[in-house]
Design an enzyme around this catalytic site. Structure first.
Site, short mmCIF file in Angstrom:
data_model
loop_
_atom_site.label_atom_id
_atom_site.label_comp_id
_atom_site.label_asym_id
_atom_site.label_seq_id
_atom_site.Cartn_x
_atom_site.Cartn_y
_atom_site.Cartn_z
N ARG A 1 0.86 -1.19 0.00
CA ARG A 1 0.00 0.00 0.00
C ARG A 1 0.89 1.23 0.00
O ARG A 1 1.88 1.30 0.74
CB ARG A 1 -0.91 0.02 1.24
CG ARG A 1 -2.12 -0.92 1.14
CD ARG A 1 -3.12 -0.46 0.07
NE ARG A 1 -4.24 -1.37 -0.14
CZ ARG A 1 -4.29 -2.36 -1.05
NH1 ARG A 1 -3.25 -2.60 -1.83
NH2 ARG A 1 -5.37 -3.10 -1.18
N ASP B 1 4.59 -0.57 -6.63
CA ASP B 1 3.37 -0.86 -7.38
C ASP B 1 2.21 -0.03 -6.84
O ASP B 1 1.10 -0.12 -7.34
CB ASP B 1 3.06 -2.37 -7.26
CG ASP B 1 1.94 -2.81 -8.21
OD1 ASP B 1 2.02 -2.46 -9.40
OD2 ASP B 1 1.01 -3.50 -7.76
N GLU C 1 -2.30 7.44 -5.46
CA GLU C 1 -2.52 6.77 -6.74
C GLU C 1 -3.96 6.79 -7.25
O GLU C 1 -4.19 6.66 -8.46
CB GLU C 1 -2.08 5.30 -6.64
CG GLU C 1 -2.97 4.46 -5.74
CD GLU C 1 -2.46 3.05 -5.52
OE1 GLU C 1 -1.26 2.88 -5.26
OE2 GLU C 1 -3.27 2.12 -5.60
N HIS D 1 -0.31 -0.46 -9.74
CA HIS D 1 -1.08 -1.40 -8.89
C HIS D 1 -1.55 -2.61 -9.70
O HIS D 1 -2.74 -2.95 -9.72
CB HIS D 1 -2.27 -0.68 -8.24
CG HIS D 1 -2.59 -1.23 -6.89
ND1 HIS D 1 -2.82 -0.46 -5.79
CD2 HIS D 1 -2.70 -2.51 -6.47
CE1 HIS D 1 -3.07 -1.22 -4.75
NE2 HIS D 1 -2.99 -2.49 -5.13
P1 NAD Z 1 -1.78 -10.87 5.08
O1 NAD Z 1 -2.85 -10.44 6.02
O2 NAD Z 1 -1.75 -12.29 4.64
O3 NAD Z 1 -0.34 -10.52 5.70
C1 NAD Z 1 -0.05 -9.29 6.30
C2 NAD Z 1 0.99 -9.54 7.39
O4 NAD Z 1 1.40 -8.27 7.90
C3 NAD Z 1 0.43 -10.36 8.59
O5 NAD Z 1 1.26 -11.48 8.83
C4 NAD Z 1 0.49 -9.36 9.74
O6 NAD Z 1 0.77 -9.98 10.98
C5 NAD Z 1 1.61 -8.45 9.30
N1 NAD Z 1 1.64 -7.17 9.98
C6 NAD Z 1 0.61 -6.44 10.48
N2 NAD Z 1 1.09 -5.32 11.07
C7 NAD Z 1 2.44 -5.35 10.94
C8 NAD Z 1 3.49 -4.48 11.35
N3 NAD Z 1 3.26 -3.34 12.00
N4 NAD Z 1 4.76 -4.83 11.03
C9 NAD Z 1 5.02 -5.97 10.37
N5 NAD Z 1 4.07 -6.84 9.97
C10 NAD Z 1 2.80 -6.53 10.25
O7 NAD Z 1 -1.89 -9.88 3.82
P2 NAD Z 1 -1.38 -10.17 2.34
O8 NAD Z 1 -2.48 -10.81 1.56
O9 NAD Z 1 -0.03 -10.81 2.38
O10 NAD Z 1 -1.26 -8.66 1.79
C11 NAD Z 1 -0.12 -7.85 2.10
C12 NAD Z 1 -0.28 -6.47 1.47
O11 NAD Z 1 -0.33 -6.58 0.04
C13 NAD Z 1 -1.53 -5.71 1.88
O12 NAD Z 1 -1.19 -4.36 2.09
C14 NAD Z 1 -2.42 -5.81 0.65
O13 NAD Z 1 -3.33 -4.75 0.57
C15 NAD Z 1 -1.37 -5.76 -0.46
N6 NAD Z 1 -1.81 -6.27 -1.77
C16 NAD Z 1 -1.31 -5.68 -2.89
C17 NAD Z 1 -1.70 -6.13 -4.15
C18 NAD Z 1 -1.16 -5.52 -5.42
O14 NAD Z 1 -1.68 -5.82 -6.51
N7 NAD Z 1 -0.14 -4.69 -5.37
C19 NAD Z 1 -2.61 -7.20 -4.26
C20 NAD Z 1 -3.07 -7.80 -3.09
C21 NAD Z 1 -2.67 -7.33 -1.84
#
Ligand code: NAD
Length: 330
Positions: free
Chosen positions: A235, A259, A264, A295
């Site tokens: 994000r 990304d 954005e 993205h």
């Molecule tokens: P997820 O919930 O599986 O994993 C997120 C992890 O972050 C969890 O293990 C959580 O414990 C950890 N976390 C929370 N707070 C934290 C902190 N302060 N410090 C360190 N770790 C912390 O989520 P995911 O599916 O792996 O998604 C991760 C990110 O990717 C999200 O921001 C999501 O919006 C983004 N995303 C981007 C795209 C894209 O196309 N660019 C697509 C899907 C998701």
């Protein structure tokens, strides 16, 4: 069973058709989103799948769906902010989403950007276009298996990313407040500061929360190696963009692949004129050691297939009176 899919993109159609044939359901796909103007099209169907960012309309739309016998809405995406969950509850409509569709897609984009930056591909390419075919001492790279990768947020995507870097031979450090035994073979857990300071590639994979907003800003750039690359596939607001630009201008880090950007939403996903893009984007995009993508890290055939299939399976489950693990609580 008869299902209606709203807002169907061409790329989704083959997966939708294959799913319907395999599962023996009747499926109609239409281009329009679900709104007050199109809700009547759901008449005669048992279930509905949607994918849209615009709102569905006022509560009358939900009452209309209920009056047509629709008991569920299956969103083919993660975010459901366009759906009025309270109105769904009032009208007996169960909402499902697709919270995980392909962590590997996003992980591979992050690794691709890191490798592109690390091996200075863009810079060589730009020089060649300028007639400069020389070897350059200032573009000598490191090899991935000699490097330390830092993962912040070791969830689905961070975990998939760690696995790829480990397979490439890198040392992988990770910080996450929650320990996950599943990722133990791929990472060494460490505290946030150690990961930021040690990383040659720092890859961000946390959700955007009050506690993660601006988690990488001037103090963290000051801690990072000046040879390090920042990769943000998560994000935009996890990173302070003004501080990122300063860190790049002052050579506090070697480069960045992103990304997502904090501002954005007004131009990513759209075709716009140059005056509609942000000044921050223009500055970043002009830097030879920066990659910006709009993205699209999720955009793979696997992701699209999974979004279609998971949402349609959920629609069937709810219509048949079963439960889904993807039900969204209001
Ligand atoms: P997820 O919930 O599986 O994993 C997120 C992890 O972050 C969890 O293990 C959580 O414990 C950890 N976390 C929370 N707070 C934290 C902190 N302060 N410090 C360190 N770790 C912390 O989520 P995911 O599916 O792996 O998604 C991760 C990110 O990717 C999200 O921001 C999501 O919006 C983004 N995303 C981007 C795209 C894209 O196309 N660019 C697509 C899907 C998701």
């Amino acid at each position: 069973m008869k299902l209606l899919m709203y807002s169907v993109r061409d790329a989704e159609k083959p997966f939708a058709t294959a799913w319907a044939e395999k599962n023996g359901h009747e499926l109609k796909t239409i281009d329009q989103p679900l709104t007050a103007d199109t809700v009547d099209l759901a008449a005669g169907f048992d279930g509905v799948s949607i994918q849209q960012t615009e709102g569905l309309g006022d509560t009358a739309v939900y009452a209309k769906l209920a009056s047509l016998g629709i008991k569920q809405l299956a969103a083919r995406m993660v975010g459901v902010d366009m759906i009025d969950l309270a109105a769904c509850k009032q009208n007996g409509i169960t909402v499902t989403n697709v919270p995980v569709y392909s962590p590997r897609a996003i992980a591979e984009m992050g690794v691709s950007q890191a490798m592109y930056l690390l091996r200075r591909v863009g810079e060589f390419n730009a020089r060649m276009k300028d007639g400069d075919f020389r070897w350059s001492d200032d573009l000598i790279s490191n090899e991935i298996y000699n490097l330390t990768v830092g993962i912040i947020g070791l969830g689905n995507i961070g975990g998939a990313t760690a696995q790829i870097y480990k397979a490439l031979g890198a040392r992988v450090l990770a910080y996450d407040p929650f320990y996950n035994v599943e990722y133990e073979p791929f990472v060494e857990y460490a505290d946030f500061e150690t990961v930021v300071k040690s990383a040659d590639i720092l890859s961000l994979h946390t959700p955007l929360l009050p506690s993660t907003e601006n988690m990488i800003a001037a103090p963290q750039f000051a801690m990072m190696k000046d040879s390090a690359y920042l990769i943000n596939m998560a994000r935009g607001k996890l990173v302070n963009t003004a501080d990122l630009i300063s860190a790049l201008e002052e050579h506090q880090i070697a480069g960045a692949g992103v990304d997502t950007l904090s501002d954005e939403t007004s131009f990513f996903g759209k075709k716009v004129s140059p005056d509609q893009v942000s000044a921050d984007y223009k500055k970043l995009a002009a830097m030879p050691n920066v990659l910006v993508t709009p993205h699209v890290a999720f955009l793979t055939q696997t992701s699209i297939r999974n979004m279609v299939e998971i949402s349609l399976n959920d629609a069937v489950a709810i219509v048949e009176g079963r439960r889904s693990q993807n039900e969204v609580r209001s």
